[in-house]
Motif scaffolding. Structure first.
Motif, PDB file in Angstrom:
ATOM      1  N   PHE A 354      14.435  -3.715 -13.953  1.00  0.00           N
ATOM      2  CA  PHE A 354      13.414  -4.287 -13.044  1.00  0.00           C
ATOM      3  C   PHE A 354      13.898  -6.648 -13.185  1.00  0.00           C
ATOM      4  O   PHE A 354      13.191  -6.690 -13.018  1.00  0.00           O
ATOM      5  CB  PHE A 354      11.660  -4.615 -13.794  1.00  0.00           C
ATOM      6  N   LYS A 355      15.031  -5.943 -14.089  1.00  0.00           N
ATOM      7  CA  LYS A 355      15.341  -7.586 -14.068  1.00  0.00           C
ATOM      8  C   LYS A 355      16.220  -8.262 -12.911  1.00  0.00           C
ATOM      9  O   LYS A 355      15.801  -9.111 -12.555  1.00  0.00           O
ATOM     10  CB  LYS A 355      16.669  -7.359 -14.330  1.00  0.00           C
ATOM     11  N   GLU A 356      16.270  -7.668 -11.570  1.00  0.00           N
ATOM     12  CA  GLU A 356      16.640  -8.211 -10.238  1.00  0.00           C
ATOM     13  C   GLU A 356      15.488  -7.354  -9.561  1.00  0.00           C
ATOM     14  O   GLU A 356      15.364  -7.974  -8.098  1.00  0.00           O
ATOM     15  CB  GLU A 356      17.639  -7.370 -10.681  1.00  0.00           C
ATOM     16  N   GLN A 362      11.569  -4.894  -3.056  1.00  0.00           N
ATOM     17  CA  GLN A 362      12.448  -4.358  -4.497  1.00  0.00           C
ATOM     18  C   GLN A 362      11.451  -3.829  -5.022  1.00  0.00           C
ATOM     19  O   GLN A 362      12.527  -2.632  -5.755  1.00  0.00           O
ATOM     20  CB  GLN A 362      12.667  -5.780  -5.051  1.00  0.00           C
ATOM     21  N   LEU A 363      10.591  -3.509  -5.301  1.00  0.00           N
ATOM     22  CA  LEU A 363      10.104  -3.026  -6.357  1.00  0.00           C
ATOM     23  C   LEU A 363       9.939  -1.647  -5.962  1.00  0.00           C
ATOM     24  O   LEU A 363      10.461  -0.416  -6.485  1.00  0.00           O
ATOM     25  CB  LEU A 363       8.967  -3.384  -6.571  1.00  0.00           C
ATOM     26  N   LEU A 364       9.272  -2.038  -4.608  1.00  0.00           N
ATOM     27  CA  LEU A 364       9.229  -0.037  -3.903  1.00  0.00           C
ATOM     28  C   LEU A 364      10.986   0.850  -4.113  1.00  0.00           C
ATOM     29  O   LEU A 364      10.797   1.900  -4.061  1.00  0.00           O
ATOM     30  CB  LEU A 364       8.870  -0.032  -2.144  1.00  0.00           C
ATOM     31  N   GLN A 365      11.699  -0.512  -3.558  1.00  0.00           N
ATOM     32  CA  GLN A 365      12.941   0.098  -3.713  1.00  0.00           C
ATOM     33  C   GLN A 365      13.506   0.818  -5.024  1.00  0.00           C
ATOM     34  O   GLN A 365      14.166   1.937  -5.498  1.00  0.00           O
ATOM     35  CB  GLN A 365      13.988  -0.398  -3.147  1.00  0.00           C
ATOM     36  N   THR A 366      13.090   0.334  -5.880  1.00  0.00           N
ATOM     37  CA  THR A 366      13.331   0.874  -7.580  1.00  0.00           C
ATOM     38  C   THR A 366      12.516   1.751  -7.468  1.00  0.00           C
ATOM     39  O   THR A 366      13.430   2.984  -7.921  1.00  0.00           O
ATOM     40  CB  THR A 366      13.093  -0.671  -8.249  1.00  0.00           C
ATOM     41  N   LEU A 367      11.299   1.861  -7.096  1.00  0.00           N
ATOM     42  CA  LEU A 367      10.489   3.554  -7.736  1.00  0.00           C
ATOM     43  C   LEU A 367      11.077   4.165  -7.118  1.00  0.00           C
ATOM     44  O   LEU A 367      11.145   5.338  -7.436  1.00  0.00           O
ATOM     45  CB  LEU A 367       8.785   2.876  -7.148  1.00  0.00           C
ATOM     46  N   GLU A 368      11.210   3.870  -5.872  1.00  0.00           N
ATOM     47  CA  GLU A 368      12.426   5.103  -5.217  1.00  0.00           C
ATOM     48  C   GLU A 368      13.340   5.706  -5.424  1.00  0.00           C
ATOM     49  O   GLU A 368      14.238   6.822  -6.073  1.00  0.00           O
ATOM     50  CB  GLU A 368      12.484   5.117  -3.245  1.00  0.00           C
ATOM     51  N   SER A 369      14.558   4.747  -6.563  1.00  0.00           N
ATOM     52  CA  SER A 369      15.444   5.036  -6.554  1.00  0.00           C
ATOM     53  C   SER A 369      15.235   6.072  -8.367  1.00  0.00           C
ATOM     54  O   SER A 369      16.743   5.854  -8.741  1.00  0.00           O
ATOM     55  CB  SER A 369      15.943   3.916  -7.366  1.00  0.00           C
ATOM     56  N   ILE A 377      -0.761   7.445 -10.708  1.00  0.00           N
ATOM     57  CA  ILE A 377      -0.845   5.924  -9.987  1.00  0.00           C
ATOM     58  C   ILE A 377      -0.218   5.033  -9.661  1.00  0.00           C
ATOM     59  O   ILE A 377      -0.449   3.757  -8.992  1.00  0.00           O
ATOM     60  CB  ILE A 377      -1.824   4.934 -11.619  1.00  0.00           C
ATOM     61  N   ILE A 378       1.088   4.763  -9.838  1.00  0.00           N
ATOM     62  CA  ILE A 378       2.563   4.669  -8.792  1.00  0.00           C
ATOM     63  C   ILE A 378       2.595   5.183  -7.819  1.00  0.00           C
ATOM     64  O   ILE A 378       2.883   4.257  -7.324  1.00  0.00           O
ATOM     65  CB  ILE A 378       3.436   4.816 -10.583  1.00  0.00           C
ATOM     66  N   ASP A 379       2.314   6.444  -7.551  1.00  0.00           N
ATOM     67  CA  ASP A 379       2.657   7.185  -6.863  1.00  0.00           C
ATOM     68  C   ASP A 379       1.590   6.728  -5.638  1.00  0.00           C
ATOM     69  O   ASP A 379       2.119   6.235  -4.365  1.00  0.00           O
ATOM     70  CB  ASP A 379       2.560   8.421  -6.281  1.00  0.00           C
ATOM     71  N   MET A 380       0.002   6.409  -6.039  1.00  0.00           N
ATOM     72  CA  MET A 380      -0.982   6.094  -5.296  1.00  0.00           C
ATOM     73  C   MET A 380      -0.905   4.507  -4.993  1.00  0.00           C
ATOM     74  O   MET A 380      -0.581   4.058  -3.734  1.00  0.00           O
ATOM     75  CB  MET A 380      -1.695   5.893  -6.106  1.00  0.00           C
ATOM     76  N   TYR A 381      -0.029   3.148  -5.779  1.00  0.00           N
ATOM     77  CA  TYR A 381      -0.056   2.491  -5.648  1.00  0.00           C
ATOM     78  C   TYR A 381       1.506   2.144  -4.927  1.00  0.00           C
ATOM     79  O   TYR A 381       1.318   1.645  -3.783  1.00  0.00           O
ATOM     80  CB  TYR A 381       0.576   1.869  -6.788  1.00  0.00           C
ATOM     81  N   GLU A 382       2.244   3.067  -4.575  1.00  0.00           N
ATOM     82  CA  GLU A 382       3.400   2.676  -3.800  1.00  0.00           C
ATOM     83  C   GLU A 382       3.183   3.043  -2.544  1.00  0.00           C
ATOM     84  O   GLU A 382       3.701   2.667  -1.350  1.00  0.00           O
ATOM     85  CB  GLU A 382       4.739   4.164  -4.195  1.00  0.00           C
ATOM     86  N   GLU A 383       2.568   4.239  -2.196  1.00  0.00           N
ATOM     87  CA  GLU A 383       1.867   4.496  -0.866  1.00  0.00           C
ATOM     88  C   GLU A 383       0.694   3.685  -0.431  1.00  0.00           C
ATOM     89  O   GLU A 383       1.371   3.200   0.876  1.00  0.00           O
ATOM     90  CB  GLU A 383       0.528   5.812  -1.253  1.00  0.00           C
ATOM     91  N   MET A 384      -0.261   3.009  -0.999  1.00  0.00           N
ATOM     92  CA  MET A 384      -0.892   1.506  -0.693  1.00  0.00           C
ATOM     93  C   MET A 384       0.470   0.515  -0.337  1.00  0.00           C
ATOM     94  O   MET A 384       0.255   0.066   0.953  1.00  0.00           O
ATOM     95  CB  MET A 384      -1.803   1.328  -1.548  1.00  0.00           C
ATOM     96  N   ALA A 385       1.197   0.012  -0.831  1.00  0.00           N
ATOM     97  CA  ALA A 385       2.253  -0.786  -0.773  1.00  0.00           C
ATOM     98  C   ALA A 385       3.314  -1.123   0.690  1.00  0.00           C
ATOM     99  O   ALA A 385       3.347  -1.669   1.200  1.00  0.00           O
ATOM    100  CB  ALA A 385       2.871  -0.961  -2.123  1.00  0.00           C
ATOM    101  N   GLY A 386       3.440   0.189   0.603  1.00  0.00           N
ATOM    102  CA  GLY A 386       4.070   1.069   1.508  1.00  0.00           C
ATOM    103  C   GLY A 386       3.323   0.501   3.065  1.00  0.00           C
ATOM    104  O   GLY A 386       4.050  -0.062   4.502  1.00  0.00           O
ATOM    105  N   LEU A 387       2.051   1.050   3.190  1.00  0.00           N
ATOM    106  CA  LEU A 387       1.543   0.955   3.968  1.00  0.00           C
ATOM    107  C   LEU A 387       1.557  -0.646   4.380  1.00  0.00           C
ATOM    108  O   LEU A 387       1.186  -0.576   5.633  1.00  0.00           O
ATOM    109  CB  LEU A 387       0.425   1.855   4.154  1.00  0.00           C
ATOM    110  N   ILE A 592       4.560 -10.794  -4.079  1.00  0.00           N
ATOM    111  CA  ILE A 592       3.726  -9.535  -3.383  1.00  0.00           C
ATOM    112  C   ILE A 592       3.169  -9.987  -1.882  1.00  0.00           C
ATOM    113  O   ILE A 592       3.486  -9.123  -1.311  1.00  0.00           O
ATOM    114  CB  ILE A 592       2.402  -9.012  -4.402  1.00  0.00           C
ATOM    115  N   VAL A 593       3.105 -11.214  -1.492  1.00  0.00           N
ATOM    116  CA  VAL A 593       2.268 -11.048  -0.679  1.00  0.00           C
ATOM    117  C   VAL A 593       3.709 -11.281   0.764  1.00  0.00           C
ATOM    118  O   VAL A 593       4.317 -12.379   0.236  1.00  0.00           O
ATOM    119  CB  VAL A 593       1.448 -12.432  -0.419  1.00  0.00           C
TER     120      VAL A 593
END
Length: 605
Positions: A354-356, A362-369, A377-387, A592-593
């Motif tokens: 999470f350094k960069e 960037q958070l969503l890219q990191t979660l995917e990798s 919980i993270i999967d739901m947040y990732e889905e909503m953030a992606g939307l 985030i925004v």
């Protein structure tokens, strides 16, 4: 050098330089194909051979909705490729000649699958879930059709230029390097953006001069030459030839059999220019030669790293360990050290995951990798953030569309009335065309308003859940670090190997015998051709070639002689927590925004 190859050399004097090069690359490819651990490099060599044996490749590129696909359809004389404005091309597509029409899908892992030509839109524009899944693993398409033009040239319909770093548009360099000529398509009346200009300049630095196609000349009321002059004044020194065309007129000419309309479309001039450019055999020879020299450098890196990476290193060490019992303990220790290094690198990577990360994207890219950063919980947040980010992108696109449409409204109103657009607009000043455009603007404004509602909804969710998600992600990272630390702690107990591993290691090393064969072949058969003056290679390049080949052939893959090792102390525990401190995820609301343009106002009459 084999007897068979020696016989082939006698016929090389009758071949042109490119044919000579390719005939020597084919046996090299055959040798390397026997080793799975240089599979990607071998695949790239095969691509060079294939491109050299095939027709010249011409790439059409540009941003979305400039008409690349329509121009290509006009050139081949049929509406083969879907060219809907709402569905841009999503897959790089090679159009090649074939007596039988079909599609060959080439996937990232090298697998090739053929499909009926009727399934083309599934790969190129379809937005269904199944199409998305296929394209995620797809490298490119080859579409074989019966078309006389394609007997002389291969045409590539490309995906749109993407946003890149430093305000420079991005396009995959690997595909650019395959192409003999590049045509950059611009929509008449729509000047090139700064990102496009930076991209064209970048192409020049790569040794690629793009030729400019201005499409849509039928829509600018005879002002195409003025537009073209203005564009050439901005960046003409970066481009080669330029051709204004109307792909739409060319299509209409085909359906109406109108010779005059075909002349007006200037599509014939484009095809003539294309044939003129690709007829330069010397240029193609130099292009393929440059690609091979780049590949040779890639092979050098590959060959030089094999002895220090898996699976070679483990197999090699295991064989040496068992050649002499006296050296067994020392060899096992070397193995353990290699494992310690690997796990230590893994620990370091996780501690800095999470350094960069400074934005939601960037958070969503990191979660995917990283698979260890997953739970419901993270999967739901990732889905909503992606939307959330999707609706933001959709809103921005709608806003751009509104701005462009509004500009057209202003132009029409001024042309009709001679004055600027007032608000509210008097109904008496409206023509049916203006009214229709206002209705379109208000419809886009309504869509923007709807998108804004979704944006606020998902934005509220990602902000409300941010603290809990960050806490959970930091916890998952700590769990992963603990697991890696425990693996390192258990390493002291792993001091012996099963005897059955010996056979596997010997077999594994045997797979690298073909690398030794390839080394000798490059030295004996490839180097003389590259340095004897047959190919268009500069003297400075020849010196680099000799150095590169020398570094390839000097890598030793023999394993008969035991390695000298020193007995060391038992591996001690590492204080990884102190050496690699944990970088926690600490995103704020500002991170985030996503900022979005202000909502356009509804036009009142």
């Amino acid at each position: 050098m084999t007897e068979r190859f020696s016989e082939q050399l006698n016929n090389f004097d009758e071949q042109n330089p490119l044919e000579q090069l390719i005939e020597r690359l084919k046996p090299l490819h055959s040798m390397l194909s026997r080793n799975n651990y240089v599979k990607d490099t071998t695949s790239r060599l095969n691509q060079i051979i294939s491109d050299a044996d095939s027709q010249p490749i011409v790439l059409f590129l540009g941003k979305e909705r400039v008409g690349k696909t329509t121009v290509i359809n006009s050139l081949i004389g049929r509406n083969l490729l879907e060219d809907r404005l709402s569905e841009p091309t999503r897959t790089n597509t090679f159009l090649k000649y074939g007596d039988t029409e079909y599609i060959k899908a080439v996937f990232i892992n090298g697998m090739e699958v053929t499909f009926d030509i009727a399934n083309l839109s599934l790969f190129t524009i379809s937005n269904t879930e199944s199409a998305k899944i296929i394209r995620k693993h797809l490298d490119y398409l080859e579409v074989y059709i019966t078309c006389e033009l394609l007997k002389k040239v291969t045409i590539v319909d490309s995906i749109a230029l993407q946003a890149g770093a430093n305000n420079t548009a991005y396009f995959p360099p690997a595909l650019l390097k395959r192409c003999n000529e590049v045509f950059w398509v611009l929509q008449a009346g729509s000047p090139a953006t700064e990102a496009e200009l930076n991209f064209i300049e970048k192409l020049n630095k790569m040794g690629i001069t793009a030729h400019l196609i201005v499409n849509g000349i039928d829509r600018v009321d005879g002002e195409v030459e003025t537009f073209l002059d203005m564009e050439k004044e901005r960046y003409g020194y970066f481009i080669g030839e330029d051709v204004p065309v109307s792909a739409l007129q060319a299509q209409q000419a085909r359906t109406t059999n109108s010779s005059q309309l075909l002349i007006d479309s200037r599509i014939t001039q484009l095809s003539q220019l294309m044939f003129q450019l690709i007829d330069n055999k010397q240029k193609k020879t130099r292009h393929i030669t440059e690609r091979f020299l780049q590949w040779l450098e890639r092979l050098r890196v590959e060959v030089n790293t094999i002895p220090a990476r898996e699976p070679y290193v483990s197999a090699f060490e295991y064989v040496i360990q068992h050649q002499n019992d006296v050296q067994k303990d020392a060899a096992q220790l070397q193995r353990d050290k290699a494992l310690v290094t690997s796990l230590e690198q893994q620990y370091e990577s996780v501690s800095k995951v999470f350094k960069e990360v400074q934005t939601l994207f960037q958070l969503l890219q990191t979660l995917e990798s990283h698979s260890y950063l997953r739970d419901p919980i993270i999967d739901m947040y990732e889905e909503m953030a992606g939307l959330y980010q999707k609706h933001v992108r959709d809103y921005r696109k709608l806003h751009v569309e509104y701005t462009m449409e509004y500009g057209e409204l202003e132009k029409q109103f001024k042309k009709q009335t001679g004055k600027s657009l007032p608000f509210p607009i008097e109904e008496s000043e409206l023509t049916p065309l203006l009214s229709e455009r206002i209705q379109t603007l208000n419809k886009i404004q309504s869509h923007c308003e709807q998108k804004q509602v979704f944006i606020r909804k998902y934005e509220q969710f990602v902000l409300e859940k941010l603290d809990a998600v960050q806490s959970r992600l930091n916890e998952l990272v700590r769990d992963r670090l603990l697991l890696t630390h425990n693996q390192l702690s258990e390493l002291e107990s792993l001091r012996t190997y099963e005897l059955s591993c010996m056979t596997a290691s010997v077999n594994k090393l045997a797979e690298f015998n073909c690398i030794t064969e390839a080394q000798n072949f490059i030295k004996d058969a490839i180097e003389p051709l590259l340095t004897e003056g047959v190919l268009p290679i500069k003297e400075q390049e020849k010196l680099q070639i000799r150095q590169t080949i020398e570094r390839i052939v000097t890598v030793d893959f023999t394993y008969e002689t035991p390695i000298e090792t020193e007995v060391d102390e038992i591996l001690g525990p590492l204080d990884l927590k102190e050496k690699y401190p944990l970088f926690k995820l600490r995103l704020t609301e500002e991170d985030i925004v996503s900022e979005i343009p202000e909502l356009p106002e509804k036009i009142e009459i």
